[in-house]
Design a protein around this motif. Structure first.
Motif, short mmCIF file in Angstrom:
data_model
loop_
_atom_site.label_atom_id
_atom_site.label_comp_id
_atom_site.label_asym_id
_atom_site.label_seq_id
_atom_site.Cartn_x
_atom_site.Cartn_y
_atom_site.Cartn_z
N UNK A 184 4.32 -0.70 -1.91
CA UNK A 184 3.31 -1.55 -1.14
C UNK A 184 1.97 -1.51 -0.82
N UNK A 185 1.45 -0.54 -2.08
CA UNK A 185 -0.12 -0.98 -2.57
C UNK A 185 -0.36 -2.43 -2.99
N UNK A 186 0.64 -2.35 -4.49
CA UNK A 186 0.53 -3.71 -4.84
C UNK A 186 1.12 -5.01 -4.58
N UNK A 187 2.20 -4.97 -3.46
CA UNK A 187 3.11 -6.12 -2.43
C UNK A 187 2.63 -6.19 -1.03
N UNK A 188 1.87 -5.11 -0.80
CA UNK A 188 1.81 -5.11 0.77
C UNK A 188 2.83 -5.19 1.65
N UNK A 189 4.13 -4.20 1.37
CA UNK A 189 5.49 -4.12 1.24
C UNK A 189 6.30 -3.66 1.15
N UNK A 190 7.77 -2.59 1.97
CA UNK A 190 8.97 -2.05 0.51
C UNK A 190 9.60 -2.81 0.84
N UNK A 191 10.91 -2.49 -0.35
CA UNK A 191 12.21 -3.66 -0.19
C UNK A 191 13.18 -3.14 0.56
N UNK A 263 -9.19 -10.56 5.17
CA UNK A 263 -7.74 -9.09 5.74
C UNK A 263 -7.05 -9.49 4.39
N UNK A 264 -7.51 -8.66 3.33
CA UNK A 264 -6.39 -8.55 2.29
C UNK A 264 -5.49 -7.43 2.59
N UNK A 265 -4.59 -8.27 1.82
CA UNK A 265 -3.18 -7.04 2.35
C UNK A 265 -2.65 -6.58 1.37
N UNK A 266 -3.30 -6.14 -0.05
CA UNK A 266 -2.78 -5.40 -0.90
C UNK A 266 -3.67 -5.88 -2.23
N UNK A 267 -2.79 -5.48 -2.86
CA UNK A 267 -3.60 -5.40 -4.71
C UNK A 267 -3.84 -6.53 -4.79
N UNK A 268 -2.53 -7.08 -4.97
CA UNK A 268 -3.09 -8.44 -5.24
C UNK A 268 -4.14 -9.43 -4.65
N UNK A 296 2.17 -5.49 -12.64
CA UNK A 296 2.52 -4.76 -13.79
C UNK A 296 2.87 -3.54 -14.07
N UNK A 297 1.50 -3.53 -14.87
CA UNK A 297 0.94 -1.71 -14.89
C UNK A 297 0.90 -1.17 -14.55
N UNK A 298 0.98 -1.18 -12.83
CA UNK A 298 1.06 -0.62 -11.40
C UNK A 298 1.85 -0.11 -11.51
N UNK A 299 2.66 -1.08 -11.21
CA UNK A 299 4.11 -1.45 -10.31
C UNK A 299 5.04 -0.41 -10.86
N UNK A 300 5.10 -0.95 -12.68
CA UNK A 300 5.98 0.39 -13.83
C UNK A 300 5.68 1.20 -13.45
N UNK A 301 4.19 1.62 -13.84
CA UNK A 301 3.64 3.41 -14.71
C UNK A 301 4.65 3.85 -12.40
N UNK A 302 3.82 3.10 -12.10
CA UNK A 302 4.21 3.68 -10.33
C UNK A 302 5.44 4.26 -9.63
N UNK A 303 6.38 3.73 -10.85
CA UNK A 303 7.82 3.51 -10.47
C UNK A 303 8.74 5.00 -11.59
#
Length: 497
Positions: A184-191, A263-268, A296-303
């Motif tokens: 939700x932080x890096x991509x702006x939404x959940x799966x 209006x930035x939605x997320x980290x990207x 990718x660093x944030x997404x993988x480590x944060x998971x």
């Protein structure tokens, strides 16, 4: 013909010996490295450092050579630091000198020095400062991120209730919910939990962290000059990371096509905006490669870090049921009866000292990255009477700190009292370095602390953990122990309260 062949062999042997001498002089030039076992040319200290038990091998060498010693990983000298005092002296007291990112050959083909985790110098400083700023802007340490975690905890509880107390393997229950917070932080939404692409990504990340701890990976990190040309399992990790990179790159393209700079939605989005601002700067670090790899660093480590810790925590709590049943539940229920609400918040952590101590002890015993991510010295560095030449790789053995008997009374036992004073209040322990220490501490430390507390309390307030075997038979030994400690798979039942 025979004379010619013999001459060729002789010249090849001479050239080999000359190469060995030149390499050995180069890697020892200008420095006085700490003592260590005598290396064999090309093989280094392979006889003393087992690829399937690297951390344990280092701990054995510590007994002979003390808390600071040198081993050769192939041709590469690595300085190993053991114990709290030594690691603190390096990473904190001489933090600038030891702030470089050391070599990790298995990921070099994928990252090539890009992305915030593997970057060095100004690139690392710029990316780290930017990443921390954006993560804070999107709620790290603030109420908005807490609300995201609580929302995801609610989805997790729904999924667990559907099991109706039947045995489950918790790996993907936990990785789905934790991954959605950082998503939700890096991509702006959940799966959605049943999204097939999401489940595939989680499988890729789980495999990546598993591969990091195989003997094949340790061999690759030691002898990359040879292993990169050989077929085998060590090449699998490269393809796993490339597939994850492709996914992040596809998300970047989607964001770029619909970007609204106001209006930035997320980290990207934030990174893309900075890229456009710096488009005329040929030396900018805000480029597509750093965007993809930092995301990718944030997404993988944060998971994987938080979900693995929770998974290991449930295993420990089943091994020690008196902890869950007798104390954590009482603490949570007592708080609820006073505050008149059903779920805990981050602010409640100070009111639940025993629970906080249990979480710290879970992290301490899991020891997720026992050897630490490699560092390197950024300049010629004097350290404890030795001279480490600029660029020398350093392994800060975080596992030796987390189990330092000077700071933990029972280093190998599950003992939450390590983090409690005589009055039962939470007390900090300076040797708690689960997030590393110094200038390279984990970017997501604040987020991880919030997640561990909120997820653990949410599950324990609603369910009792039931193992499928007697507590005495539960094995809490990690499945793999190498670069990372991977918890063993297991099944449990979650019985609604």
């Amino acid at each position: 013909m025979e004379l010619g062949g013999a001459l060729t062999i002789f010249l090849e042997l001479c050239l080999t010996c000359l190469t060995i001498i030149l390499v050995w002089k180069r890697i020892n030039k200008g420095g006085k490295l700490p003592p260590g076992p005598t290396p064999i040319p090309f093989l280094g200290n392979l006889l003393q450092v087992r690829p399937d038990a690297t951390f344990q091998s280092f701990m054995k060498l510590r007994e002979k050579y003390g808390p600071v010693f040198t081993v050769y990983m192939g041709l590469r000298p690595v300085v190993v630091l053991c114990g709290h005092e030594v690691v603190k002296e390096a990473l904190v007291d001489q933090g600038d000198d030891f702030s470089g990112r050391g070599g990790l050959a298995i990921t070099e083909r994928n990252f090539q020095g890009y992305g915030v985790v593997m970057a060095n110098g100004d690139r690392w400083k710029i990316l780290r400062r930017f990443s921390l700023t954006i993560l804070r802007d999107f709620g790290m340490g603030k109420r908005s991120i807490e609300e995201r975690i609580q929302e995801e905890a609610g989805y997790l509880l729904e999924e667990l209730r559907k099991t109706k107390g039947a045995p489950i393997e918790p790996t993907f229950f936990l990785s789905r919910t934790v991954s959605n917070v950082i998503s939700s932080v890096v991509f702006g939404s959940r799966f959605d939990y049943e999204d097939k692409q999401f489940l595939h990504l989680l499988q890729l990340m789980n495999e990546t962290f598993t591969e990091m701890s195989t003997p094949w990976t340790q061999l690759y990190n030691t002898y990359p000059e040879i292993m990169q040309y050989l077929p085998g399992r060590h090449n699998h990790m490269y393809h796993l990371i490339e597939e994850l990179k492709d996914f992040v790159a596809s998300k970047v393209k989607i964001n770029e096509a619909s970007l609204d700079p106001q209006n930035p939605r997320d980290f990207i989005d934030c990174f893309l905006i900075k890229m456009h601002q710096d488009k005329n700067n040929p030396h900018t670090e805000f480029n597509l490669r750093n965007l993809v790899l930092t995301t990718l660093n944030l997404f993988s480590a944060g998971t994987e870090t938080v979900s693995s810790t929770l998974r290991y925590g449930f295993l420990l709590l089943m091994k020690h049921p008196e902890v869950e049943a007798a104390k954590i539940q009482r603490e949570a229920h007592r708080l609820q009866s006073v505050c008149l609400y059903s779920s805990t918040s981050v602010n409640d952590r100070v009111k639940m000292p025993y629970t906080d101590a249990v979480i710290h002890e879970i992290q301490r015993l899991l020891d997720f990255v026992p050897m630490g991510v490699p560092h390197k010295v950024t300049r010629d560095t004097h350290f404890r009477g030795y001279l480490l030449p600029k660029g020398t790789d350093v392994f800060p053995m975080l596992g030796s700190v987390l189990k330092d008997p000077k700071y933990f009374r029972y280093p190998d036992a599950f003992y939450p009292q390590h983090f409690l004073d005589e009055q039962g209040r939470f007390k900090k322990n300076e040797a708690f370095v689960a997030f590393s220490s110094g200038k390279r501490t984990c970017l997501g430390e604040a987020l991880a602390r919030m997640e561990l507390f909120l997820y653990l309390t949410s599950v324990l307030q609603n369910f009792s953990l039931r193992p499928l075997v007697p507590p005495a038979d539960i094995d809490v030994t990690p499945k793999l122990s190498g670069f990372v400690n991977v918890p063993s798979p297991y099944e449990l039942c979650l019985v609604a309260r």
